[in-house]
Design an enzyme around this catalytic site. Structure first.
Site, PDB file in Angstrom:
ATOM      1  N   TRP A  73      65.667  78.351  21.716  1.00 39.39           N
ATOM      2  CA  TRP A  73      66.952  77.762  21.304  1.00 39.39           C
ATOM      3  C   TRP A  73      67.729  78.929  20.741  1.00 39.39           C
ATOM      4  O   TRP A  73      67.425  79.421  19.662  1.00 39.39           O
ATOM      5  CB  TRP A  73      66.725  76.669  20.267  1.00 39.39           C
ATOM      6  CG  TRP A  73      67.982  75.977  19.842  1.00 39.39           C
ATOM      7  CD1 TRP A  73      68.854  75.288  20.627  1.00 39.39           C
ATOM      8  CD2 TRP A  73      68.521  75.918  18.518  1.00 39.39           C
ATOM      9  NE1 TRP A  73      69.890  74.799  19.875  1.00 39.39           N
ATOM     10  CE2 TRP A  73      69.710  75.168  18.582  1.00 39.39           C
ATOM     11  CE3 TRP A  73      68.107  76.405  17.293  1.00 39.39           C
ATOM     12  CZ2 TRP A  73      70.498  74.901  17.469  1.00 39.39           C
ATOM     13  CZ3 TRP A  73      68.866  76.147  16.168  1.00 39.39           C
ATOM     14  CH2 TRP A  73      70.065  75.407  16.275  1.00 39.39           C
ATOM     15  N   GLY A 100      62.813  82.197  14.814  1.00 39.84           N
ATOM     16  CA  GLY A 100      63.391  82.563  13.513  1.00 39.84           C
ATOM     17  C   GLY A 100      64.538  83.542  13.721  1.00 39.84           C
ATOM     18  O   GLY A 100      65.028  83.724  14.831  1.00 39.84           O
TER      19      GLY A 100
END
Ligand code: AGP
Length: 607
Positions: A73, A100
């Site tokens: 994503w 992250g």
């Protein structure tokens, strides 16, 4: 939020990576890739697009027994082939996947470019891969450890190297990692969904920890190489709970699961005869909790709407000043936390970055922090002082449904738990938990409203602006109904306290504009009726959510979806269901991807 899977063992790695990534695709789905490793090298296949695009590129006969895979994503760099993970260092020996954000990636990129490194992608993850490659001198674990010392930000990473073809090195700071323990094999993943087909025995990697994984060994250490004792735990979810079970979408399955999910949530926690609530996760600090002078609820999105219901519940039942804060605002606002303040973090995933940061802010200011979380062993669950799990089972659909009703139910339990230890009489508590215990059965009957909800969706699906109105306990439900419609059908909708209409938004009303009014029996029923009349007199089309037996609302509304009667404070558990169904059917009618709406991810582990 991205999906991470790694395998090291004696079986072919690729089928395990593919099946695991498919189960994690809901976590992030704009690109995907795998790296297979053996002593001859690292073979990377990756592409932009949904996971099935990658599958067509893979060699199903690959015999490698070691590899990592990733669904992305995007946070840094558009979703392109080049930016997809895994990323390798310039030698091509080392491959990295990452969930992250590396916050100092620009400075590191500049430093590495000055050292002669040329980058192929725009991602922060490639910076990490190149940094590890720079420090690699024959010990992958040591190289990762050294590289992470220079990194600031959040990460959940898996790293492989062709010079150490049966090792995966993993590390975690802010993004979840879990390791499945099998016979002569280990499976690393972002969450249990990718592991359950192989084992229910898992080890959780905590923030600040690294893992060195081979087929037969698993070693946890801190970033400073201090050994960490590992605890093998049993995952309570089963595989079928993850599967679609015949439904067209996870969201529909999870809407219909709510009665069972709520029964699981309440099980063992209410004693009707004694009129008490048992919450073992609060006992350790219950005396401190009971003496609380102020409660702050903090969350994001749907969890924030559930928290807002909690605010009303706490003020009514516990009689303690309570406020609900967006976690993203709370964490930066220099909040006042005084003695006796309890902060409650509400989160389905337990990994939402803003909510994590808010609870850390509250803790360091001395608050007692309580978690209301669904995912067992998640970061928020482990960092709060005390907590109550939802026990509603895995929620796969990006749009939160059973987690919302689970969060409201748990907040109701906590409010009764505290109220009973302060001002609530046994009779009042018995009345409350009796009503709460009836909700699952009432939900079962209510799900028959699905056909009417579909009719409403069919009638107004072409309208691009909807309003949702509610008062009191139904105001948060109006917000939640609007969010559901927005996030899966992409129709713009706004939730409002009904009385606020006359302070501006009523100017929006046009002929035939759909206005969903939650007009259930309760202390503000007459007031909401007048709001309905105001809308109607300006040409709006009224979709009313009303209490069974109400024979007045039908004279004013174009559509009425009835819900069973219950205490006003428990109405959100029922009034939200027709709104979930309306949103679901509108999304299907618009051809939207219900379980993986555009631009969204199941858990937002970035700021
Ligand atoms: C709700 O349907 C969305 N998926 C989103 O608003 C979600 O509730 C929010 O991101 C909070 O997630 P959490 O409960 O996992 O912390």
């Amino acid at each position: 939020m991205c999906g991470i899977v790694g395998y090291v063992g004696s079986r072919p790695a690729l089928p395990i990576l593919v099946e695991g990534l498919r189960r994690l695709e809901y976590r992030g789905y704009d690109s995907a890739g795998v790296a297979l490793v053996d002593e001859t090298g690292v073979s990377v296949t990756k592409t932009a697009g949904r996971f099935h695009v990658l599958e067509q590129l893979l060699d199903a006969n690959a015999a490698h027994t070691h590899g990592i895979g990733h669904t992305r994503w995007a946070t840094h760099g558009a979703p392109t082939n080049i930016n997809a993970h895994p990323h390798t260092d310039c030698s091509g020996r080392i491959a990295v996947i990452h969930n992250g954000i590396i916050e100092n990636d620009r400075a590191l990129r500049t430093y590495l470019e000055q050292q002669g490194v040329s980058f192929r992608s725009e991602t922060d993850t490639e910076v990490l891969a190149q940094l590890i490659g720079k420090f690699y001198e024959g010990d992958l674990e040591q190289a990762v450890r050294r590289a992470l010392r220079d990194v600031s930000g959040t990460y959940g990473i898996a790293v492989v190297c062709s010079d150490e073809p049966d090792v995966i090195v993993a590390a975690r700071k802010g993004s979840p990692l879990i390791i499945g323990v099998g016979k002569g094999e280990h499976i690393l993943a972002s969450d249990a969904a990718a592991i359950l087909a192989h084992t229910t025995q898992v080890v959780y990697v905590d923030d600040g920890e690294m893992a060195h994984i081979t087929p037969d060994t698993l070693r946890l250490t801190t970033l400073d190489a201090i050994p960490v004792p590992q605890k093998v735990e049993e995952v309570e979810w089963s595989l079928e709970q993850i599967e679609l079970a015949g439904y067209e979408h996870f969201m529909l399955k999870e809407i219909f699961e709510q009665p069972d999910a709520l029964e699981n949530c309440l099980r063992g926690r209410i004693d009707l005869r004694a009129g008490t609530v048992h919450l073992g996760g609060l006992e350790e600090r219950s005396r401190e909790l009971i003496r609380t002078k102020r409660i702050i609820l903090t969350a994001c999105g749907t969890a924030w709407h559930a928290a807002l219901v909690g605010e009303y519940l706490f003020e009514e039942l516990v009689r303690v000043p309570t406020e609900t804060e967006y976690a993203s605002e709370f964490r930066y606002r220099n909040p006042i936390i005084d003695d006796g303040t309890v902060v409650i973090a509400v989160s389905q995933s337990g990994e939402t970055t803003d909510t994590q940061a808010a609870l850390r802010e509250a803790k360091q200011r001395g608050a007692l922090v309580l978690g209301v979380v669904n995912v067992v062993g998640s970061t928020i669950a482990r960092e709060t002082d005390i907590g109550v799990y939802l026990h509603v089972g895995p929620e796969i659909g990006v749009a939160s449904t059973k987690a919302f009703t689970g969060q409201v139910a748990v907040l109701a339990l906590i409010a009764c738990y505290l109220g009973r230890r302060k001002h609530m009489s046994p009779a009042a508590a018995t009345q409350f938990i009796t009503a709460l215990s009836k909700i699952p059965e009432q939900m079962r009957g209510l799900l028959n409203v699905a056909a009417e909800a579909k009719e409403v969706a069919e009638k107004y699906v072409e309208r691009n602006n909807w309003l949702y109105l509610g008062r009191g306990y139904d105001y948060p439900v109006a917000l939640e109904g609007a969010l559901k419609l927005k996030e899966i059908s992409y129709i713009h909708a706004e939730g409002l306290p009904a009385a606020e209409m006359k302070h501006g938004p009523i100017a929006l009303i046009t002929e035939g504009m759909p206005v969903v009014c939650i007009a259930t029996a309760g202390s503000q029923y007459e007031k909401i009726l007048s709001n309905v009349s105001e809308v109607r007199s300006r040409g709006g089309s009224i979709v009313a959510i009303a209490t069974e037996g109400d024979d007045k609302i039908g004279l004013l509304a174009d559509h009425v979806l009835y819900v069973p009667d219950t205490l006003e404070s428990l109405q959100p558990l029922l009034t939200v269901i027709p709104l979930q169904l309306i949103a679901y059917h509108a999304a299907v009618l618009r051809g939207c991807n219900v379980d993986k709406p555009r631009n969204l991810a199941k858990s937002v582990t970035v700021e």
